[in-house]
Scaffold this motif. Sequence first.
Motif, PDB file in Angstrom:
ATOM      1  N   LYS A 177      44.891  32.062  15.074  1.00 53.41           N
ATOM      2  CA  LYS A 177      45.332  31.934  16.472  1.00 53.41           C
ATOM      3  C   LYS A 177      44.169  32.126  17.457  1.00 53.41           C
ATOM      4  O   LYS A 177      44.371  32.098  18.673  1.00 53.41           O
ATOM      5  N   GLY A 178      42.967  32.321  16.934  1.00 52.38           N
ATOM      6  CA  GLY A 178      41.806  32.566  17.792  1.00 52.38           C
ATOM      7  C   GLY A 178      41.256  31.278  18.391  1.00 52.38           C
ATOM      8  O   GLY A 178      41.459  30.187  17.852  1.00 52.38           O
ATOM      9  N   PRO A 179      40.522  31.374  19.490  1.00 55.13           N
ATOM     10  CA  PRO A 179      40.006  30.184  20.182  1.00 55.13           C
ATOM     11  C   PRO A 179      38.876  29.474  19.433  1.00 55.13           C
ATOM     12  O   PRO A 179      38.547  28.341  19.768  1.00 55.13           O
ATOM     13  N   ALA A 180      38.290  30.113  18.418  1.00 53.92           N
ATOM     14  CA  ALA A 180      37.203  29.461  17.680  1.00 53.92           C
ATOM     15  C   ALA A 180      37.640  29.048  16.275  1.00 53.92           C
ATOM     16  O   ALA A 180      36.818  28.744  15.414  1.00 53.92           O
ATOM     17  N   TYR A 181      38.966  29.031  16.060  1.00 48.32           N
ATOM     18  CA  TYR A 181      39.474  28.663  14.724  1.00 48.32           C
ATOM     19  C   TYR A 181      39.400  27.152  14.517  1.00 48.32           C
ATOM     20  O   TYR A 181      39.845  26.379  15.353  1.00 48.32           O
ATOM     21  N   VAL A 182      38.834  26.736  13.373  1.00 53.21           N
ATOM     22  CA  VAL A 182      38.750  25.309  13.031  1.00 53.21           C
ATOM     23  C   VAL A 182      39.433  25.104  11.680  1.00 53.21           C
ATOM     24  O   VAL A 182      39.133  25.798  10.716  1.00 53.21           O
ATOM     25  N   HIS A 183      40.371  24.171  11.646  1.00 60.79           N
ATOM     26  CA  HIS A 183      41.091  23.865  10.413  1.00 60.79           C
ATOM     27  C   HIS A 183      40.118  23.298   9.374  1.00 60.79           C
ATOM     28  O   HIS A 183      39.183  22.607   9.712  1.00 60.79           O
ATOM     29  N   ARG A 184      40.339  23.585   8.092  1.00 56.79           N
ATOM     30  CA  ARG A 184      39.439  23.001   7.089  1.00 56.79           C
ATOM     31  C   ARG A 184      40.189  22.610   5.824  1.00 56.79           C
ATOM     32  O   ARG A 184      41.317  23.034   5.606  1.00 56.79           O
ATOM     33  N   TYR A 185      39.498  21.852   4.974  1.00 61.28           N
ATOM     34  CA  TYR A 185      40.112  21.353   3.745  1.00 61.28           C
ATOM     35  C   TYR A 185      40.414  22.487   2.770  1.00 61.28           C
ATOM     36  O   TYR A 185      39.622  23.398   2.576  1.00 61.28           O
ATOM     37  N   ALA A 186      41.584  22.424   2.141  1.00 57.86           N
ATOM     38  CA  ALA A 186      41.919  23.329   1.041  1.00 57.86           C
ATOM     39  C   ALA A 186      42.616  22.500  -0.032  1.00 57.86           C
ATOM     40  O   ALA A 186      43.227  21.468   0.264  1.00 57.86           O
ATOM     41  N   ALA A 187      42.504  22.937  -1.268  1.00 56.65           N
ATOM     42  CA  ALA A 187      43.083  22.183  -2.388  1.00 56.65           C
ATOM     43  C   ALA A 187      44.612  22.288  -2.363  1.00 56.65           C
ATOM     44  O   ALA A 187      45.161  23.312  -1.967  1.00 56.65           O
ATOM     45  N   ASP A 188      45.286  21.232  -2.798  1.00 59.06           N
ATOM     46  CA  ASP A 188      46.736  21.292  -2.930  1.00 59.06           C
ATOM     47  C   ASP A 188      47.086  22.279  -4.049  1.00 59.06           C
ATOM     48  O   ASP A 188      46.581  22.176  -5.164  1.00 59.06           O
ATOM     49  N   LEU A 189      47.943  23.232  -3.748  1.00 56.75           N
ATOM     50  CA  LEU A 189      48.189  24.342  -4.679  1.00 56.75           C
ATOM     51  C   LEU A 189      48.729  23.874  -6.031  1.00 56.75           C
ATOM     52  O   LEU A 189      48.219  24.281  -7.078  1.00 56.75           O
ATOM     53  N   GLU A 190      49.754  23.019  -6.009  1.00 54.09           N
ATOM     54  CA  GLU A 190      50.349  22.595  -7.283  1.00 54.09           C
ATOM     55  C   GLU A 190      49.353  21.789  -8.114  1.00 54.09           C
ATOM     56  O   GLU A 190      49.260  21.958  -9.329  1.00 54.09           O
ATOM     57  N   THR A 191      48.588  20.925  -7.437  1.00 49.89           N
ATOM     58  CA  THR A 191      47.575  20.141  -8.146  1.00 49.89           C
ATOM     59  C   THR A 191      46.522  21.069  -8.748  1.00 49.89           C
ATOM     60  O   THR A 191      46.069  20.866  -9.883  1.00 49.89           O
ATOM     61  N   MET A 192      46.144  22.093  -7.991  1.00 46.15           N
ATOM     62  CA  MET A 192      45.109  23.012  -8.474  1.00 46.15           C
ATOM     63  C   MET A 192      45.611  23.836  -9.667  1.00 46.15           C
ATOM     64  O   MET A 192      44.864  24.061 -10.621  1.00 46.15           O
ATOM     65  N   ILE A 193      46.856  24.282  -9.626  1.00 46.54           N
ATOM     66  CA  ILE A 193      47.406  25.030 -10.768  1.00 46.54           C
ATOM     67  C   ILE A 193      47.344  24.156 -12.036  1.00 46.54           C
ATOM     68  O   ILE A 193      46.921  24.604 -13.107  1.00 46.54           O
TER      69      ILE A 193
END
Length: 313
Positions: A177-193
């Motif tokens: 919720k901070g003003p310097a937060y930038v969204h980034r890539y993360a692996a799909d959980l089910e695919t990663m499992i």
Amino acid sequence: MRVWRAGGPRRRTRLPGVRIDLHTHSNRSDGTDSPAELVRRAHAEGIDVLALTDHDTTEGWQEALDEAERTGVTLVRGIEVSCRFAGYGVHLLAYLPDPTYRPLQRELRRVLDGRNSRLPATLQRLRDLGIGIEAEDVRAVAGETAAMGRPHVADALVALGVVADRKEAFDRYLGPKGPAYVHRYAADLETMIACIGEAGGVSVLAHPWASRHNHSALDEHGLARLTEVGLAGVEVDHEDHDPAKRAGLRALASRLDLVTTGSSDYHGTGKTGHHLGCNTTEPAQLERLLDLAGCAAAASGRHTPEVLGVSRR
Ligand SMILES: [Zn+2]
Ligand SMILES: [Zn+2]
């Protein structure tokens, strides 16, 4: 010295009284100890079995292994993978996958690249807020990490005198919720499992009900679905879980026949209140996990890391 590994899914090795910490970070991600220092500290603290689980990288494995062999600590090689499930960030502890499995390597690279490209964007936002911070300021506090990220930006903000500690940096600037937060890539959980299983390893959800994550999707229905795609366990005893959450999660894990673990999530001086061994894993649960890893390794045919076991000191 005993060796647990692929061939032993039905072998039972009793480990009474052994102290087991299955979730720690070195300075190859956002901890402050080198892998060797981490292992030495674990040895000094009376930890018998230690998992090194840096974020999205296996870079610290070899150094930790060398030191583990010197000190007699049993090392479980792991990774804490940044994933996404139902739109929210989730951390997945992957134990004993073959690190040369290409789909796993590709996905970890994507996560690390996402983290690296996020950094300039975060710094730009901080500068837009009037804070004079450059990449060199972050590099100066990041040491040898393979995954320069928000904790290091936080450290740089501390070094620049903008905030008092990492917590304030996240609360005021870097958190979701901070003003310097930038969204980034993360692996799909089910695919990663599934990927971890194909790499001959096992998956455990890290601190699934930590209040800093949104965990509404990780209810009984969600965990049942993840169990179907191969999730082996959940981290129950973690400082981010209060007694009520631990009890609820343990009951749920029992209904779903999931392994339950307990760990410190130690980061050196990078995170307070997470000292080594502050939570530990029951030996019987580690045995189940190693049995499942043995089954996965046998099924995949991958060359997975061994776990060298020593008798209780
Ligand atoms: Zn985590
Ligand atoms: Zn962690």
